[in-house]
Write a protein that holds these residues in place. Structure first.
Motif, PDB file in Angstrom:
ATOM      1  N   ALA A 114       0.833  -1.204   0.000  1.00  0.00           N
ATOM      2  CA  ALA A 114       0.000   0.000   0.000  1.00  0.00           C
ATOM      3  C   ALA A 114       0.863   1.247   0.000  1.00  0.00           C
ATOM      4  O   ALA A 114       0.618   2.201  -0.758  1.00  0.00           O
ATOM      5  CB  ALA A 114      -0.937   0.000   1.206  1.00  0.00           C
ATOM      6  N   THR A 176      -8.541  -4.359  -2.360  1.00  0.00           N
ATOM      7  CA  THR A 176      -7.940  -3.393  -3.261  1.00  0.00           C
ATOM      8  C   THR A 176      -8.887  -3.117  -4.419  1.00  0.00           C
ATOM      9  O   THR A 176      -9.721  -3.955  -4.776  1.00  0.00           O
ATOM     10  CB  THR A 176      -6.605  -3.896  -3.832  1.00  0.00           C
ATOM     11  N   ASN A 178      -8.521  -1.491  -8.411  1.00  0.00           N
ATOM     12  CA  ASN A 178      -7.630  -0.998  -9.455  1.00  0.00           C
ATOM     13  C   ASN A 178      -8.441  -0.844 -10.728  1.00  0.00           C
ATOM     14  O   ASN A 178      -8.739  -1.826 -11.411  1.00  0.00           O
ATOM     15  CB  ASN A 178      -6.476  -1.973  -9.670  1.00  0.00           C
ATOM     16  N   TYR A 183      -6.386   3.810  -7.936  1.00  0.00           N
ATOM     17  CA  TYR A 183      -6.001   2.631  -7.155  1.00  0.00           C
ATOM     18  C   TYR A 183      -6.290   2.934  -5.688  1.00  0.00           C
ATOM     19  O   TYR A 183      -5.998   4.028  -5.191  1.00  0.00           O
ATOM     20  CB  TYR A 183      -4.519   2.309  -7.314  1.00  0.00           C
ATOM     21  N   SER A 185      -6.632   0.872  -1.567  1.00  0.00           N
ATOM     22  CA  SER A 185      -6.535  -0.348  -0.765  1.00  0.00           C
ATOM     23  C   SER A 185      -6.818  -0.032   0.692  1.00  0.00           C
ATOM     24  O   SER A 185      -6.539   1.072   1.170  1.00  0.00           O
ATOM     25  CB  SER A 185      -5.152  -0.993  -0.906  1.00  0.00           C
TER      26      SER A 185
END
Length: 327
Positions: A114, A176, A178, A183, A185
């Protein structure tokens, strides 16, 4: 004759060599300043040699493996907590299919991944992030779910391997996303009944949390705007044994300019123990990379952390100029 970076059957040899000249200056609470100069590896943490591969098992199943050996390129010696053979990096076997994927062995933690996703240097180790028990963990089992519209679920566990005790056992869960430029998490790592190192960086420990249950929660997000990539990460470490806590928030930006990538990351946080006043922390990092090719770059790193301790080191700054090549 074997050649680096070329696949043979189911094996690929890979790695990187990183060398930088580093100047580290520390200042104590009493105002005593000292400076050390050395050669090291400020981009990848170490130089490394690895082998990886996979095998198609049919019916949508694939087996894979990865093993890495850390090397001090300046002295050509193994490095890490197991420096006799350099086995402090990743080493795991995996299986992937329609069910998702599993990896068994020593692996990077989700919280480390992360922070790496938002740090413009990748991870330079002196930008002031918090960690629990290091960057990789041994005796691990991780499961990653199949991707659903960009979302993945991560579940993991680590064994402390202490007879008739849960000391050192750990668990991890997270998710997560994406999708396109975004992005994100969120992760939680828990370690039970074990002394736990809590670091602002690996050379500037916040302290040790003992016994009880120690928990690290992270939330990270980055967004690629095209002309720049911006990121944020929030971290909190709690200990149930003495009600101690460490927390930090970092903001980052990386800007590509031709063959250059310029970046900065700033953070602030605090830590405290039961019955004690809070101690403030700040950090700043500046990065510059010049890509000479897809595999070779020259880089500059500057990082400074300030820890308002009552004694000992209060400020540490590092300047590094290096050359990095991967194969």
């Amino acid at each position: 004759m074997l050649s680096f970076g070329v696949s043979f059957a189911d094996a690929t040899l890979f790695g990187w060599v990183d060398q930088s000249h580093n100047t580290v200056t520390t200042t104590t609470k009493a105002g005593v300043k000292s400076t050390t100069q050395s050669w090291g590896a400020s981009q990848g943490g170490t130089s490394a040699l690895g082998v990886k591969g996979d095998e198609d098992l049919g019916d949508g199943l694939k087996a894979s493996y990865l093993m890495e050996i850390a090397i001090n390129a300046d002295t050509n010696t193994a490095t890490g907590s197991q420096s006799a053979n350099g086995t402090n990096r990743q080493s795991f076997v995996g299986l992937d299919g329609a069910f998702g994927g599993i990896k068994i062995g020593r692996q990077y933690t989700p919280s480390f991944n992360a922070f790496a996703s938002v740090d413009p240097s990748g991870i330079s180790d002196f930008n002031g992030y918090l960690y629990l028990n290091g960057y990789q963990k041994s005796n691990g089992f991780y499961y990653t779910s199949p991707s659903l519209s960009g979302f993945n679920l991560i579940l993991g566990m680590h064994e402390g391997e202490v007879t008739e005790s849960s000391k050192g056992n750990g668990s991890t869960f997270g998710a997560t996303y994406n999708g396109g430029p975004l992005y994100a998490s969120i992760t939680q790592e828990t370690t039970t009944k074990s002394q736990t190192a809590v670091g602002l960086t690996s050379t500037n420990l916040v302290g040790s949390l003992t016994a009880g249950e120690n928990k690290l929660q992270t939330f990270a997000a980055s967004y690629d705007l095209g002309m720049a990539k911006v990121g944020v990460i929030n971290e909190t470490i709690d200990s149930s044994s003495d009600d101690s806590q460490a927390k930090a928030t970092h903001f980052s930006v990386a800007v590509p300019v031709g063959s250059f990538t310029l970046g900065a990351i700033v953070g602030n946080g605090s830590y405290n123990t039961k019955g004690a006043s809070s101690v403030d922390m700040t950090s700043v990092g500046i990065t510059a990379d010049y890509a000479m090719s897809k595999r070779t770059k020259v880089y500059f790193r500057f990082g400074e952390t300030t820890d308002k301790v009552t004694s000992g080191t209060e400020k540490a700054s590092t300047t590094a100029i290096g050359l990095f090549h991967s194969f």
